[in-house]
Motif scaffolding. Structure first.
Motif, short mmCIF file in Angstrom:
data_model
loop_
_atom_site.label_atom_id
_atom_site.label_comp_id
_atom_site.label_asym_id
_atom_site.label_seq_id
_atom_site.Cartn_x
_atom_site.Cartn_y
_atom_site.Cartn_z
N MET A 211 8.42 4.96 8.88
CA MET A 211 8.56 4.10 7.72
C MET A 211 7.64 4.41 6.53
N CYS A 212 6.59 5.15 6.74
CA CYS A 212 5.56 5.23 5.70
C CYS A 212 5.29 6.64 5.17
N THR A 213 6.11 7.61 5.51
CA THR A 213 5.81 8.98 5.10
C THR A 213 6.68 9.49 3.96
N ASP A 214 7.72 8.74 3.58
CA ASP A 214 8.59 9.18 2.49
C ASP A 214 8.11 8.62 1.16
N TYR A 215 8.18 9.45 0.12
CA TYR A 215 7.88 9.04 -1.25
C TYR A 215 6.49 8.41 -1.41
N VAL A 216 5.50 8.93 -0.70
CA VAL A 216 4.15 8.37 -0.79
C VAL A 216 3.60 8.52 -2.20
N LYS A 217 3.78 9.68 -2.81
CA LYS A 217 3.28 9.91 -4.17
C LYS A 217 3.93 8.93 -5.15
N GLU A 218 5.24 8.77 -5.04
CA GLU A 218 5.96 7.89 -5.95
C GLU A 218 5.54 6.42 -5.76
N LYS A 219 5.31 6.03 -4.52
CA LYS A 219 4.89 4.65 -4.27
C LYS A 219 3.48 4.40 -4.81
N ARG A 220 2.61 5.39 -4.72
CA ARG A 220 1.29 5.26 -5.34
C ARG A 220 1.43 5.04 -6.84
N GLU A 221 2.36 5.74 -7.44
CA GLU A 221 2.59 5.59 -8.87
C GLU A 221 3.14 4.20 -9.20
N LEU A 222 3.94 3.62 -8.31
CA LEU A 222 4.41 2.25 -8.51
C LEU A 222 3.23 1.28 -8.53
N ILE A 223 2.29 1.46 -7.60
CA ILE A 223 1.11 0.60 -7.54
C ILE A 223 0.26 0.75 -8.80
N GLN A 224 0.07 1.98 -9.24
CA GLN A 224 -0.71 2.22 -10.45
C GLN A 224 -0.05 1.58 -11.67
N ALA A 225 1.28 1.65 -11.73
CA ALA A 225 2.01 1.11 -12.88
C ALA A 225 1.90 -0.41 -12.94
N ILE A 226 1.76 -1.07 -11.79
CA ILE A 226 1.62 -2.52 -11.76
C ILE A 226 0.38 -2.96 -12.53
N LEU A 227 -0.72 -2.26 -12.34
CA LEU A 227 -2.01 -2.70 -12.88
C LEU A 227 -2.31 -2.13 -14.25
N HIS A 228 -1.81 -0.95 -14.54
CA HIS A 228 -2.21 -0.25 -15.76
C HIS A 228 -1.91 -1.05 -17.03
N GLY A 229 -2.95 -1.38 -17.77
CA GLY A 229 -2.80 -2.07 -19.04
C GLY A 229 -2.25 -3.49 -18.94
N ARG A 230 -2.30 -4.08 -17.75
CA ARG A 230 -1.68 -5.39 -17.56
C ARG A 230 -2.53 -6.48 -18.20
N ASN A 231 -1.89 -7.33 -19.00
CA ASN A 231 -2.60 -8.38 -19.74
C ASN A 231 -1.71 -9.62 -19.78
N LEU A 232 -2.25 -10.74 -19.36
CA LEU A 232 -1.47 -11.97 -19.27
C LEU A 232 -0.93 -12.41 -20.63
N SER A 233 -1.64 -12.07 -21.69
CA SER A 233 -1.24 -12.53 -23.02
C SER A 233 0.08 -11.94 -23.48
N VAL A 234 0.49 -10.82 -22.89
CA VAL A 234 1.76 -10.20 -23.30
C VAL A 234 2.84 -10.36 -22.23
N LEU A 235 2.54 -11.09 -21.16
CA LEU A 235 3.55 -11.32 -20.12
C LEU A 235 4.53 -12.37 -20.61
N PRO A 236 5.83 -12.06 -20.69
CA PRO A 236 6.80 -13.05 -21.15
C PRO A 236 6.89 -14.23 -20.18
N LYS A 237 7.24 -15.39 -20.71
CA LYS A 237 7.44 -16.56 -19.87
C LYS A 237 8.91 -16.66 -19.49
#
Length: 321
Positions: A211-237
């Protein structure tokens, strides 16, 4: 010797496939173009009298493992769709985008390819990020929203301010994408208040291999994209009726993020804190989780002016019958 001859993980996966098929679903892969393929469990028979329900999974094995215990609650009431998000299960893309916004757009394209233009959705953890983005981008197409332990309101500065139990993004990725038995044990400790103990390493290694050996690099990039530049002030309601479910002792996305999300969404939302539960509240407190979903999605009062094919229509028809 046993681990070489028998895979518990593969057998469990087969069991889930069997149970999904028995529940009236079939597996289907849709080519969305641009090098994007999305796999989804879809109803074998579409019933126009039923509303549609989209179930979005988080990081982990695949969609089946996170919703297998709850599927039977909904298949009699909804046309249920359970996709594998990109880089999970059998879904993938050759495109470079890794944001939850792009995932949301792909899921909506998938649903439209199946003729679904209005739906309710449930998103667990990362699936909640995707679900929130869908609700923000496609307000007229999403009716009700359930977000479970989804740290949508986190900010990049939260990592430096010590909100999380892990010190940095690399360590978080190593736990969320375990490649050793010890890292998988660590993930279990983070995800459950009372994690299973004494599990032999070969069982854990088998799970990782399957279950955990496919697309490891891409999944790491998903995690990085979640946090990068994240700011509550620009999150739509979002404006849809929203149920927020959180484990009281969540160590991956602390419960403060649940309260923050409730404040951000406002009056259209309600927050339920599940006691003695961690991040994997859908598995650790499966019956209580299902009770809250049923109450919100099925038993709750209807709005006075429902749209055609909505959840309200379906409940009204059932009551009339």
């Amino acid at each position: 010797m046993m681990s070489k001859c028998f895979s518990f993980t593969a057998s469990r996966d087969w069991f889930y496939r069997y149970s999904f098929a028995k529940a009236g679903l079939r597996a289907h892969s849709a080519n969305l173009g641009d090098g994007t393929i999305m796999h989804c469990w879809v109803p074998r028979i579409i019933k126009s009298s039923k509303p549609s329900l989209l179930l979005l999974h988080g990081f982990g094995a695949n969609a089946m493992w996170q919703y297998g215990q709850h599927l039977h609650i909904f298949t009699s009431r909804f046309n249920v769709y359970v996709p594998d998000l990109l880089f999970f299960g059998e879904s993938y893309t050759s495109r470079p985008e890794r944001t939850e916004s792009f995932q949301a757009q792909c899921v909506m394209r998938l649903m439209e390819a199946h003729g679904v233009h209005r739906m309710n959705l449930v998103g667990i953890s990362y699936g909640g990020f995707v679900g929130y983005s869908m609700a923000a981008q496609f307000q007229e197409k999403i009716e009700k929203v359930v977000l479970c332990c989804a740290g949508v309101c986190l900010e990049e500065k939260d990592m430096d301010n010590g909100l999380f139990a892990v010190p940095n993004l690399d360590e978080a990725a190593s736990i969320l994408l375990p490649q050793t038995a010890e890292k998988l044990r660590e993930l279990m400790r983070f995800s459950f208040v009372k994690p299973a103990i004494g599990i032999p390493s070969f069982f854990l290694t088998d799970f990782i291999d399957v279950m955990c050996t496919d697309y490891v690099k891409e999944k790491r990039e998903l995690i990085q994209a979640i946090l990068h530049g994240r700011n509550l002030s620009v999150l739509p309601k979002i404006t849809q009726p929203t149920l927020i479910i959180w484990g009281e002792k969540d160590q991956i996305f602390p419960v403060e993020l649940g309260h923050r999300l409730k404040r951000h969404v406002g009056e259209s939302s309600q927050l339920v804190i599940v006691k003695n539960a961690g991040h994997a509240v859908n598995l650790e407190k499966a019956k209580e989780f299902a009770k809250h979903l049923k109450s919100f999605l099925i038993d709750s009062a209807a709005s006075p002016s429902p749209s055609p094919g909505s959840l309200t229509d379906f409940i009204h028809d059932k009551n009339e019958g």
